[in-house]
Design a protein around this motif. Structure first.
Motif, PDB file in Angstrom:
ATOM      1  N   LEU A  69      91.889   7.059  52.117  1.00 48.18           N
ATOM      2  CA  LEU A  69      91.808   5.762  52.782  1.00 48.18           C
ATOM      3  C   LEU A  69      90.526   5.610  53.591  1.00 48.18           C
ATOM      4  CD1 LEU A  69      95.505   5.365  54.044  1.00 48.18           C
ATOM      5  CD2 LEU A  69      94.516   4.708  51.857  1.00 48.18           C
ATOM      6  N   ASP A  89      90.545   2.891  56.551  1.00 45.84           N
ATOM      7  CA  ASP A  89      91.926   2.395  56.575  1.00 45.84           C
ATOM      8  C   ASP A  89      91.980   0.938  56.107  1.00 45.84           C
ATOM      9  OD1 ASP A  89      92.540   4.910  57.395  1.00 45.84           O
ATOM     10  OD2 ASP A  89      92.726   4.407  59.503  1.00 45.84           O
ATOM     11  N   ASP A  90      92.387   0.015  56.971  1.00 47.46           N
ATOM     12  CA  ASP A  90      92.507  -1.369  56.511  1.00 47.46           C
ATOM     13  C   ASP A  90      91.188  -2.135  56.552  1.00 47.46           C
ATOM     14  OD1 ASP A  90      95.381  -1.479  56.034  1.00 47.46           O
ATOM     15  OD2 ASP A  90      95.545  -1.161  58.187  1.00 47.46           O
ATOM     16  N   ALA A 168      88.298  -6.784  58.991  1.00 51.29           N
ATOM     17  CA  ALA A 168      89.183  -5.793  59.619  1.00 51.29           C
ATOM     18  C   ALA A 168      90.417  -5.493  58.781  1.00 51.29           C
ATOM     19  CB  ALA A 168      89.604  -6.279  61.001  1.00 51.29           C
ATOM     20  N   ALA A 169      90.770  -6.403  57.895  1.00 49.73           N
ATOM     21  CA  ALA A 169      91.940  -6.161  57.032  1.00 49.73           C
ATOM     22  C   ALA A 169      91.539  -6.330  55.567  1.00 49.73           C
ATOM     23  CB  ALA A 169      93.065  -7.112  57.400  1.00 49.73           C
ATOM     24  N   GLY A 172      92.902  -4.526  51.675  1.00 50.77           N
ATOM     25  CA  GLY A 172      93.916  -5.086  50.785  1.00 50.77           C
ATOM     26  C   GLY A 172      95.217  -4.309  50.786  1.00 50.77           C
ATOM     27  N   ARG A 173      96.020  -4.608  49.810  1.00 47.50           N
ATOM     28  CA  ARG A 173      97.351  -3.994  49.730  1.00 47.50           C
ATOM     29  C   ARG A 173      97.253  -2.532  49.329  1.00 47.50           C
ATOM     30  NH1 ARG A 173     100.820  -8.478  46.362  1.00 47.50           N
ATOM     31  NH2 ARG A 173     100.792 -10.113  47.936  1.00 47.50           N
ATOM     32  N   LEU A 174      98.333  -1.837  49.615  1.00 49.42           N
ATOM     33  CA  LEU A 174      98.378  -0.414  49.274  1.00 49.42           C
ATOM     34  C   LEU A 174      98.850  -0.232  47.839  1.00 49.42           C
ATOM     35  CD1 LEU A 174      99.730   1.503  52.361  1.00 49.42           C
ATOM     36  CD2 LEU A 174      97.846   2.202  50.915  1.00 49.42           C
ATOM     37  N   GLN A 175      98.198  -0.864  46.941  1.00 50.67           N
ATOM     38  CA  GLN A 175      98.538  -0.674  45.539  1.00 50.67           C
ATOM     39  C   GLN A 175      97.317  -0.955  44.696  1.00 50.67           C
ATOM     40  OE1 GLN A 175     100.986  -4.168  43.979  1.00 50.67           O
ATOM     41  NE2 GLN A 175     101.403  -4.221  46.161  1.00 50.67           N
TER      42      GLN A 175
ATOM     43  N   ASP B 166     104.578  -6.484  52.261  1.00 50.57           N
ATOM     44  CA  ASP B 166     103.252  -6.764  51.703  1.00 50.57           C
ATOM     45  C   ASP B 166     102.524  -7.881  52.450  1.00 50.57           C
ATOM     46  OD1 ASP B 166     103.435  -4.774  49.891  1.00 50.57           O
ATOM     47  OD2 ASP B 166     104.088  -6.039  48.223  1.00 50.57           O
ATOM     48  N   ASP B 169      99.014  -7.193  56.857  1.00 53.23           N
ATOM     49  CA  ASP B 169      97.697  -6.853  56.314  1.00 53.23           C
ATOM     50  C   ASP B 169      97.098  -5.561  56.880  1.00 53.23           C
ATOM     51  OD1 ASP B 169      97.074  -7.646  58.832  1.00 53.23           O
ATOM     52  OD2 ASP B 169      95.760  -9.316  58.265  1.00 53.23           O
ATOM     53  N   ARG B 170      97.868  -4.798  57.660  1.00 51.83           N
ATOM     54  CA  ARG B 170      97.310  -3.541  58.174  1.00 51.83           C
ATOM     55  C   ARG B 170      98.252  -2.345  57.919  1.00 51.83           C
ATOM     56  NH1 ARG B 170      95.895  -3.941  64.044  1.00 51.83           N
ATOM     57  NH2 ARG B 170      97.457  -5.580  64.166  1.00 51.83           N
ATOM     58  N   PRO B 171      98.678  -2.189  56.674  1.00 49.08           N
ATOM     59  CA  PRO B 171      99.619  -1.099  56.394  1.00 49.08           C
ATOM     60  C   PRO B 171      99.011   0.288  56.594  1.00 49.08           C
ATOM     61  CG  PRO B 171      98.828  -2.073  54.343  1.00 49.08           C
ATOM     62  CD  PRO B 171      98.328  -2.944  55.456  1.00 49.08           C
ATOM     63  N   ARG B 172      97.697   0.432  56.316  1.00 48.06           N
ATOM     64  CA  ARG B 172      97.063   1.751  56.448  1.00 48.06           C
ATOM     65  C   ARG B 172      96.980   2.173  57.917  1.00 48.06           C
ATOM     66  NH1 ARG B 172      95.033  -1.239  52.575  1.00 48.06           N
ATOM     67  NH2 ARG B 172      94.385  -0.380  50.563  1.00 48.06           N
ATOM     68  N   THR B 173      96.716   1.194  58.776  1.00 50.13           N
ATOM     69  CA  THR B 173      96.664   1.493  60.208  1.00 50.13           C
ATOM     70  C   THR B 173      98.027   1.988  60.677  1.00 50.13           C
ATOM     71  OG1 THR B 173      94.990  -0.213  60.468  1.00 50.13           O
ATOM     72  CG2 THR B 173      96.130   0.504  62.473  1.00 50.13           C
ATOM     73  N   MET B 174      99.053   1.283  60.218  1.00 48.89           N
ATOM     74  CA  MET B 174     100.418   1.682  60.571  1.00 48.89           C
ATOM     75  C   MET B 174     100.697   3.105  60.084  1.00 48.89           C
ATOM     76  SD  MET B 174     103.444  -1.043  59.963  1.00 48.89           S
ATOM     77  CE  MET B 174     103.551  -2.315  61.212  1.00 48.89           C
TER      78      MET B 174
END
Lengths: 390, 183
Positions: A69, A89-90, A168-169, A172-175, B166, B169-174
């Motif tokens: 990541l 990360d995001d 900052a975001a 994208g999605r985790l896929q 989904d 928008d900040r799943p990686r931070t979490m």
């Protein structure tokens, strides 16, 4: 039942010789061993230098990977830096330093940039998908994914200013990104670089069967130095070379009493032209080299490629039949690519590829750039989750 | 680890997501730094095997609230592989549920360091085959369920399942924060 002494001796001798001959032929399968080496390698932070020479161009991607990541890349082609990207990360930061190059790197940006006029949604200055793929630019479909969420005018202005843009975001999605079009090697060379070891793994899977991967063995009965494009491993320095098997040709269907589909089955796929080796030291991948060459395949005395093309219904001009190997190779490549695209198969990509892995386990400097302008990067070269090769 | 166990866990998370109330104007979530405490009216009943595993107080600046899982699918006596289980919710200021974090402790008969046990758990959480991610020093298994990214990892005898909507928008931070707290 009585067995004569001679017969008994023959059986014993063959049992003893079988493993030796197998070893000579280099048939001991090392697939699982290489998979474990790749898994160990990608479990560590690392640096990649990925280079691909294709169609008169050379693309280079440098990637520092802290983990799946957090990574950063720089992408250049023919010596010109085209893009830099940092994922933490995001957050995602992107810079396209040469605005003119943006047209080549990101057609979606070029066509929608204010002031340039609209060329049409999803249009690409690079032509068709296959052409784009062949010459290594992002294919229109890849860029067309941007249509899901088009970058705004502010984002486009910032990108074309040549500075860093930070979202900052933006990761994208985790896929993984899913597109209607199959992602081919060369559609996105940054993604190719990040996924290079998965590509090796996938290639092993496609070969399947026993003997998909063997250790370099110049004494093997089937080894030919003139068909080996890579340097021998430095065994004195503890280096090993794992070679992926090259599949042979399918039985030739011939012309009479066979269907066109059967005759086309006799044409080889891209793997037939590929040499792929992985250099390993201390149980970790050090280098991956791939060479896809039709001209080299023509040196194989068992090949009958032009005859097979003729079987499949394509006339082979006399100038090709009597032409130099380079002329024959160009004709074969063109014909096979056209056939593969028609059949919705992955097209042959003639290239020389190298991945050098370094800095294993060392901390990689992956930080977001200072002073970046903030804007949404949605729709700008979206890749989704790309590092998923553990 | 039985299939029932892992399915129960995911069902629990998915059920919570589905049951998440429509956004209503409510006071903002607990400020960062506040402790994760049971949400009002949902304190764990005494008969539940509560698990005191390390979890963060906040995730991506949203407070964690412990949810009652007693009397529901996750009663540990109905989940033979799990000796204790705790469920936390993460809600936006408007009360929309954006994530859940479940922490379970496996019984001694189940070795969480075994690839077979891990494979069994992760293969059945979510609708897709899990992808392995290396995040810091931890292997995280990512799969997708309807509208959710489901992230699973292991710590000693415990397993963590973070399910993130989904739309967030900040799943990686979490994930990064949850991993750090669970060390």
């Amino acid at each position: 039942m009585r067995v004569s002494r001679t017969a008994f001796a023959t059986i014993v001798a063959s049992l003893l010789l079988a493993p030796i001959l197998q070893g000579c032929a280099g048939r001991e399968d090392r697939t699982n061993e290489l998979r474990a080496i790749i898994a160990r390698t990608v479990s560590q932070s690392r640096h990649y230098r990925y280079s691909e020479a294709y169609a008169g161009h050379t693309a280079v991607v440098e990637a520092s990977i802290q983990d799946d990541l957090r990574y950063k890349t720089s992408y250049s082609r023919d010596g010109h830096l085209l893009s830099e990207e940092v994922i933490v990360d995001d957050a995602r930061a992107l810079r396209i330093p040469d605005p003119a190059a943006a047209d080549r790197v990101a057609p979606s940006i070029a066509v929608t940039r204010p002031g340039l006029g609209s060329v049409g949604a999803g249009a690409s200055p690079t032509g068709t998908a296959s052409q784009a793929s062949t010459i290594g630019l992002p294919a229109p479909e890849a860029a067309g994914a941007a249509a899901e969420s088009r970058p705004g005018a502010q984002t486009l202005d910032l990108i074309h200013s040549g500075g860093w843009v930070l979202d900052a975001a933006g990761a994208g999605r985790l896929q993984r990104k899913h597109t209607a079009k199959r992602e081919e090697l060369g559609d996105d060379q940054v993604r190719d670089a990040l996924n290079a070891l998965r590509y090796v793994d996938d290639s092993m899977t496609q070969l399947g069967g026993t003997g998909a991967v063997v250790l370099y063995n110049p004494e093997a009965i089937n080894y030919r130095a003139d068909l080996d494009p890579f340097p021998r491993p430095k065994t004195a320095a503890g280096e090993l070379r794992y070679d992926l098997r090259q599949p042979g040709l399918a039985p030739r269907a011939g012309g009479a009493g066979t269907s066109e589909a059967q005759r086309e089955q006799g044409l080889p796929g891209p793997a037939y032209f590929r040499s792929l080796s992985v250099y390993v030291r201390r149980g970790l991948v050090e280098r991956v080299v791939e060479s896809v060459s039709v001209e080299r395949a023509l040196k194989n005395p068992d090949q009958d490629l032009l005859a097979r093309i003729q079987d499949a219904g394509t006339q082979v001009p006399a100038s090709v039949k009597t032409g130099a190997p380079s002329v024959q190779a160009a004709f074969i490549a063109r014909t096979l690519i056209a056939q593969q695209l028609r059949r919705n198969q992955s097209p042959l990509r003639v290239h020389e590829l190298q991945l050098v892995v370094s800095g294993l386990g060392a901390a990689q400097d992956v930080t977001l750039p200072d002073g970046a302008a903030k804007a949404s990067l949605a729709g700008v070269l979206p890749r989704g989750l790309v590092l998923d090769q553990g | 680890m039985s299939r029932t166990t892992s399915l129960l866990l995911l069902l629990l998370a998915a059920g919570m997501m589905a049951a998440s109330p429509a956004p209503t104007p409510t006071p903002p979530a607990v400020a960062p730094g506040a402790s994760a405490t049971p949400s009002a009216g949902s304190a764990p009943a005494k008969h539940c095997a509560h698990l005191d595993a390390p979890v963060p107080k906040t995730l991506a600046d949203f407070a964690l609230s412990e949810e009652s899982v007693c009397g529901s699918l996750s009663q540990t006596q109905r989940v033979p592989a799990v000796s204790a289980l705790t469920l936390y919710s993460v809600r936006r200021a408007d009360q929309l549920l954006i994530a859940t974090l479940e922490v379970g402790r496996l019984k001694p008969a189940f070795d969480p360091s075994s690839s077979a046990v891990r494979g069994t758990i992760t293969a059945q959480v979510g609708d897709t085959s899990p992808e392995r991610l290396k995040v810091g020093n931890t292997i995280v298994y990512v799969s997708q369920a309807r509208g959710l990214s489901v992230l699973t990892w292991f710590r000693k005898r415990d397993f963590y399942v973070l399910a993130v909507r989904d739309i967030f928008d900040r799943p990686r931070t979490m994930l990064r924060e949850a991993l750090a707290a669970s060390q």
